[in-house]
Write a protein that holds these residues in place. Structure first.
Motif, PDB file in Angstrom:
ATOM      1  N   SER A  71      20.129  48.549  85.926  1.00 31.88           N
ATOM      2  CA  SER A  71      19.273  47.510  85.477  1.00 31.88           C
ATOM      3  C   SER A  71      17.962  47.249  86.083  1.00 31.88           C
ATOM      4  O   SER A  71      17.933  46.945  87.239  1.00 31.88           O
ATOM      5  CB  SER A  71      20.021  46.340  84.887  1.00 31.88           C
ATOM      6  N   CYS A  72      16.786  47.206  85.432  1.00 30.20           N
ATOM      7  CA  CYS A  72      15.812  46.826  86.118  1.00 30.20           C
ATOM      8  C   CYS A  72      14.816  46.187  85.099  1.00 30.20           C
ATOM      9  O   CYS A  72      14.954  45.938  83.982  1.00 30.20           O
ATOM     10  CB  CYS A  72      14.949  48.024  86.593  1.00 30.20           C
ATOM     11  N   ALA A  73      13.780  45.255  85.793  1.00 33.40           N
ATOM     12  CA  ALA A  73      12.929  44.559  85.240  1.00 33.40           C
ATOM     13  C   ALA A  73      11.376  44.628  86.091  1.00 33.40           C
ATOM     14  O   ALA A  73      11.720  45.175  87.233  1.00 33.40           O
ATOM     15  CB  ALA A  73      13.133  43.169  85.033  1.00 33.40           C
ATOM     16  N   ALA A  74      10.461  44.318  85.493  1.00 32.09           N
ATOM     17  CA  ALA A  74       9.305  44.267  86.298  1.00 32.09           C
ATOM     18  C   ALA A  74       8.274  43.286  85.867  1.00 32.09           C
ATOM     19  O   ALA A  74       8.158  42.860  84.721  1.00 32.09           O
ATOM     20  CB  ALA A  74       8.530  45.759  86.172  1.00 32.09           C
ATOM     21  N   LEU A  75       7.500  42.770  86.844  1.00 29.04           N
ATOM     22  CA  LEU A  75       6.613  41.794  86.756  1.00 29.04           C
ATOM     23  C   LEU A  75       5.319  42.432  87.259  1.00 29.04           C
ATOM     24  O   LEU A  75       5.248  42.815  88.257  1.00 29.04           O
ATOM     25  CB  LEU A  75       6.730  40.643  87.371  1.00 29.04           C
ATOM     26  N   VAL A  76       4.215  42.542  86.465  1.00 27.67           N
ATOM     27  CA  VAL A  76       3.094  43.397  86.979  1.00 27.67           C
ATOM     28  C   VAL A  76       1.864  42.183  86.923  1.00 27.67           C
ATOM     29  O   VAL A  76       1.605  41.364  86.035  1.00 27.67           O
ATOM     30  CB  VAL A  76       2.610  44.171  86.124  1.00 27.67           C
ATOM     31  N   ARG A  77       1.130  41.845  87.960  1.00 23.49           N
ATOM     32  CA  ARG A  77      -0.095  41.283  88.212  1.00 23.49           C
ATOM     33  C   ARG A  77      -1.357  41.811  87.898  1.00 23.49           C
ATOM     34  O   ARG A  77      -1.648  42.913  88.926  1.00 23.49           O
ATOM     35  CB  ARG A  77       0.065  40.325  89.366  1.00 23.49           C
ATOM     36  N   ALA A  78      -1.663  41.935  86.689  1.00 26.80           N
ATOM     37  CA  ALA A  78      -2.969  42.977  86.300  1.00 26.80           C
ATOM     38  C   ALA A  78      -4.299  42.242  86.185  1.00 26.80           C
ATOM     39  O   ALA A  78      -4.572  41.305  85.305  1.00 26.80           O
ATOM     40  CB  ALA A  78      -2.474  43.560  85.031  1.00 26.80           C
ATOM     41  N   GLY A  79      -5.193  42.951  87.038  1.00 27.67           N
ATOM     42  CA  GLY A  79      -6.488  42.489  86.709  1.00 27.67           C
ATOM     43  C   GLY A  79      -7.063  43.062  85.498  1.00 27.67           C
ATOM     44  O   GLY A  79      -8.155  42.586  84.965  1.00 27.67           O
ATOM     45  N   VAL A 134      17.577  45.610  89.766  1.00 31.50           N
ATOM     46  CA  VAL A 134      16.460  45.642  90.523  1.00 31.50           C
ATOM     47  C   VAL A 134      15.149  44.900  89.766  1.00 31.50           C
ATOM     48  O   VAL A 134      14.876  45.427  88.704  1.00 31.50           O
ATOM     49  CB  VAL A 134      15.972  47.063  91.148  1.00 31.50           C
ATOM     50  N   LEU A 135      14.590  44.062  90.558  1.00 33.93           N
ATOM     51  CA  LEU A 135      13.396  43.533  89.748  1.00 33.93           C
ATOM     52  C   LEU A 135      12.174  43.810  90.434  1.00 33.93           C
ATOM     53  O   LEU A 135      12.051  43.638  91.665  1.00 33.93           O
ATOM     54  CB  LEU A 135      13.474  41.937  89.802  1.00 33.93           C
ATOM     55  N   LEU A 136      11.384  44.510  90.035  1.00 33.75           N
ATOM     56  CA  LEU A 136      10.191  44.985  90.720  1.00 33.75           C
ATOM     57  C   LEU A 136       8.933  44.164  90.294  1.00 33.75           C
ATOM     58  O   LEU A 136       8.732  43.775  89.094  1.00 33.75           O
ATOM     59  CB  LEU A 136       9.909  46.363  90.129  1.00 33.75           C
ATOM     60  N   PHE A 137       7.942  43.857  91.434  1.00 25.35           N
ATOM     61  CA  PHE A 137       6.835  42.831  91.336  1.00 25.35           C
ATOM     62  C   PHE A 137       5.777  43.825  92.144  1.00 25.35           C
ATOM     63  O   PHE A 137       5.625  43.917  93.326  1.00 25.35           O
ATOM     64  CB  PHE A 137       7.213  41.515  91.842  1.00 25.35           C
ATOM     65  N   THR A 138       4.668  44.234  91.217  1.00 24.77           N
ATOM     66  CA  THR A 138       3.621  44.664  92.001  1.00 24.77           C
ATOM     67  C   THR A 138       2.261  44.333  91.391  1.00 24.77           C
ATOM     68  O   THR A 138       2.195  43.994  90.063  1.00 24.77           O
ATOM     69  CB  THR A 138       3.612  46.081  91.571  1.00 24.77           C
ATOM     70  N   PRO A 139       1.256  44.099  91.942  1.00 23.70           N
ATOM     71  CA  PRO A 139      -0.134  43.891  91.647  1.00 23.70           C
ATOM     72  C   PRO A 139      -0.528  45.122  90.965  1.00 23.70           C
ATOM     73  O   PRO A 139      -0.149  46.249  91.367  1.00 23.70           O
ATOM     74  CB  PRO A 139      -1.078  43.596  92.629  1.00 23.70           C
ATOM     75  N   GLU A 140      -1.640  45.269  90.361  1.00 25.81           N
ATOM     76  CA  GLU A 140      -2.037  46.511  89.764  1.00 25.81           C
ATOM     77  C   GLU A 140      -3.539  46.718  90.487  1.00 25.81           C
ATOM     78  O   GLU A 140      -4.413  45.860  90.852  1.00 25.81           O
ATOM     79  CB  GLU A 140      -2.725  46.406  88.250  1.00 25.81           C
ATOM     80  N   ASN A 141      -3.384  48.087  91.149  1.00 25.55           N
ATOM     81  CA  ASN A 141      -4.659  48.232  91.842  1.00 25.55           C
ATOM     82  C   ASN A 141      -5.179  49.535  91.289  1.00 25.55           C
ATOM     83  O   ASN A 141      -4.516  50.690  91.134  1.00 25.55           O
ATOM     84  CB  ASN A 141      -4.022  48.664  93.387  1.00 25.55           C
ATOM     85  N   HIS A 156      24.714  41.728  93.074  1.00 23.38           N
ATOM     86  CA  HIS A 156      23.502  41.469  93.975  1.00 23.38           C
ATOM     87  C   HIS A 156      22.414  42.056  93.237  1.00 23.38           C
ATOM     88  O   HIS A 156      22.372  43.008  92.496  1.00 23.38           O
ATOM     89  CB  HIS A 156      24.031  42.628  94.861  1.00 23.38           C
ATOM     90  N   LEU A 157      21.378  41.105  93.136  1.00 29.06           N
ATOM     91  CA  LEU A 157      20.104  41.370  92.662  1.00 29.06           C
ATOM     92  C   LEU A 157      18.901  41.872  93.768  1.00 29.06           C
ATOM     93  O   LEU A 157      19.130  40.768  94.775  1.00 29.06           O
ATOM     94  CB  LEU A 157      19.388  40.082  91.806  1.00 29.06           C
ATOM     95  N   LEU A 158      18.499  42.887  93.846  1.00 29.39           N
ATOM     96  CA  LEU A 158      17.516  43.109  94.690  1.00 29.39           C
ATOM     97  C   LEU A 158      15.979  43.038  94.039  1.00 29.39           C
ATOM     98  O   LEU A 158      15.797  43.293  92.863  1.00 29.39           O
ATOM     99  CB  LEU A 158      17.540  44.634  95.032  1.00 29.39           C
ATOM    100  N   ILE A 159      14.897  42.162  94.641  1.00 30.50           N
ATOM    101  CA  ILE A 159      13.753  42.010  94.309  1.00 30.50           C
ATOM    102  C   ILE A 159      12.834  42.821  95.311  1.00 30.50           C
ATOM    103  O   ILE A 159      12.966  42.548  96.469  1.00 30.50           O
ATOM    104  CB  ILE A 159      13.019  40.598  94.120  1.00 30.50           C
ATOM    105  N   ILE A 160      12.369  43.686  94.515  1.00 23.55           N
ATOM    106  CA  ILE A 160      11.147  44.605  95.539  1.00 23.55           C
ATOM    107  C   ILE A 160       9.910  44.144  95.126  1.00 23.55           C
ATOM    108  O   ILE A 160       9.573  44.257  93.971  1.00 23.55           O
ATOM    109  CB  ILE A 160      11.318  46.047  95.213  1.00 23.55           C
TER     110      ILE A 160
END
Length: 152
Positions: free
Chosen positions: A88-96, A54-61, A3-7
């Motif tokens: 196991s985890c990974a992350a995507l960051v949308r950074a300004g 878990v795959l984490l996706f967050t914008p940078e604020n 099971h893969l969880l994307i937050i």
């Protein structure tokens, strides 16, 4: 079945495009795993306990992860601390900006939980680039395929 969880916190049209790319890649028809995507506000400790990764996706604020992602960790850190070591985890960051503060915070929190990073967080920095959904796809597909194969 793994099971893969994307937050994912995707408050803008462009972050929603990236979230869509993550979901489409992780839900590839050749992969035999289940997928769930939740807002950080909706994710609870049990959701993480049910996941193999878990795959984490967050914008940078303001040089940091989104408040929504911080809320997730504030609520879930202690309940997960002793139960998810090695997750196991990974992350995507949308950074300004440059993503440094966001990546540092994500790695600090998850290192305290002893989660295992499959690669350095992927940072998409600066003005929107049309190739970014492809980079999100690559990250999610790599993570999902490795998770399914038992590499992570």
């Amino acid at each position: 079945m793994r099971h893969l969880l994307i937050i994912s916190h995707a408050p803008s049209p462009n972050t929603q495009r990236l979230q869509t790319a993550l979901l489409a890649a992780a839900d590839h028809p050749d992969l035999d795993l289940t997928l769930r995507c939740l807002s950080p506000f909706d994710a609870a400790p049990q959701d993480v306990l049910d996941a193999a990764g878990v795959l984490l996706f967050t914008p940078e604020n303001f040089g940091y992860m989104s408040g929504a992602m911080k809320d997730f960790f504030d609520r879930c850190y202690m309940p997960l601390l002793e139960q998810t070591q090695g997750l196991s985890c990974a992350a995507l960051v949308r950074a300004g900006m440059d993503g440094t503060g966001t990546c540092r915070a994500l790695k600090s929190i998850t290192s305290g939980m002893k989660w295992r990073w499959i690669q350095e967080p992927k940072v998409l920095q600066g003005e929107w680039q049309d190739h970014w959904p492809e980079e999100a796809t690559e990250l999610a597909l790599t993570f999902a395929a490795g998770l399914e194969a038992g590499l992570y």
